[in-house]
Design an enzyme around this catalytic site. Structure first.
Site, PDB file in Angstrom:
ATOM      1  N   TYR A  46     -22.744  21.505 -52.255  1.00  0.00           N
ATOM      2  CA  TYR A  46     -23.850  22.353 -52.702  1.00  0.00           C
ATOM      3  C   TYR A  46     -23.342  23.712 -53.172  1.00  0.00           C
ATOM      4  CZ  TYR A  46     -27.680  25.694 -52.397  1.00  0.00           C
ATOM      5  OH  TYR A  46     -28.568  26.699 -52.675  1.00  0.00           O
ATOM      6  N   GLY A  90     -18.637  24.101 -38.736  1.00  0.00           N
ATOM      7  CA  GLY A  90     -18.760  24.562 -40.117  1.00  0.00           C
ATOM      8  C   GLY A  90     -19.797  25.634 -40.348  1.00  0.00           C
TER       9      GLY A  90
END
Length: 305
Positions: free
Chosen positions: A140, A266
């Site tokens: 993304y 993450g």
């Protein structure tokens, strides 16, 4: 001015369309209604239900001849970009190129692009300014960053005027409770359902939350200003998830049940913007504080469950 707004029936796009109408402009909307709602469009607005990656998008330019394009349409969910990076790239990269081609062929005067804080990745310093290195952590983020280079190149090759915005965490009325940066919408949705909130980690992670109407004002300012600029659009204020919960408790006047889970791999710990460039170039600044924006959003959904 006639302005083509992609994603114009969606969360941010529909607020931009509302403001365009208020200011006497003539919006044209393209939206596939994957997250948008046609009912958000007030008045007799030309509406085309299609994906920006569709080849037929060029027919919209041919028929409507917009003077400017405000490009808000996107695949905005990080997990979806990981599960299906090809679809993510087709929507966010190829879709943008098709719009740029429409601008080139039909003489569009200005292209305004909604990029994302996701292009920066893990901050190397705070607040994040526009000179901060870009290092996306997901498909993304890559698919929001790549069109920036295409836009600059079209500017150099064809003289297309453009402004690129990198948004902080946008929230407010009409936001769906999922997708990149939608934590406030998710929290409000759960509160109105009488459910507890879930926070992954200790809740001290911070973000820059900006109300959607302030985003809309920045886009309208860019119709006349910000030529060739890339700008952060946020508040310049860092707010933790724990502080966010406290503000919501103050508005509701009651304690909120919060469950803490393991920190997600993450996740970025801290992020907020420097917005000096947007203030100077656009003569713009956010007007809606977090507490006021949360109050408006809660009251709206309390009335319109």
């Amino acid at each position: 001015m006639k302005v083509l707004v992609t994603g114009g029936a969606g969360f941010i796009g529909s607020h931009i369309v509302d403001l365009l109408l208020q200011k006497g402009h003539r919006p044209v909307v393209v939206d596939n209604l994957s997250t948008g709602e046609e009912e958000y469009l007030q008045g007799d607005i030309p509406f085309y239900r299609m994906n920006v990656q569709d080849e037929e998008i060029i027919r919209v330019f041919e028929k409507e001849r917009p003077e400017a394009v405000i490009h808000q349409a996107a695949q905005s969910q990080v997990p979806c970009s990981i599960e299906d990076p090809i679809w993510d790239a087709k929507t966010n990269i190829l879709g943008t190129i098709r719009l740029l081609e429409g601008c080139r062929k039909y003489g569009v005067g200005k292209f305004i692009y909604a990029s994302s804080a996701a292009v920066y990745g893990n901050p190397q310093y705070l607040p994040i300014d526009e000179q901060h290195p870009v290092s996306p952590l997901s498909p993304y983020g890559i698919s929001k960053l790549t069109p920036e280079s295409y836009i600059r190149t079209y500017g150099e090759l064809y003289g297309l005027s453009y402004t690129i915005f990198r948004y902080a965490n946008v929230y407010g009325i009409r936001q769906v409770p999922h997708g990149e940066g939608a934590v406030i919408s998710i929290f409000i949705d759960r509160l109105l359902r009488g459910e507890s909130l879930t926070i992954f980690g200790d809740g001290e992670q911070t973000r820059d939350y900006i109300y959607v109407e302030d985003i809309a004002r920045a886009n309208l300012a860019a119709l006349e200003k910000g030529e060739g600029q890339t700008m952060n659009i946020g508040t310049g204020v860092s707010t933790s998830l724990n502080d966010l919960v406290k503000i919501l408790e103050g508005i509701r006047g009651e304690k909120i049940d919060v469950e803490y889970g393991p920190e997600r791999a993450g996740d970025i710990k801290h992020s907020y913007f420097c917005i000096d460039r947007a203030k100077e170039i656009l003569n713009w600044a956010p007007r809606t504080g977090l507490e006021e924006g949360l109050r408006r959003t809660l009251e709206h959904y309390g009335r319109n469950r």
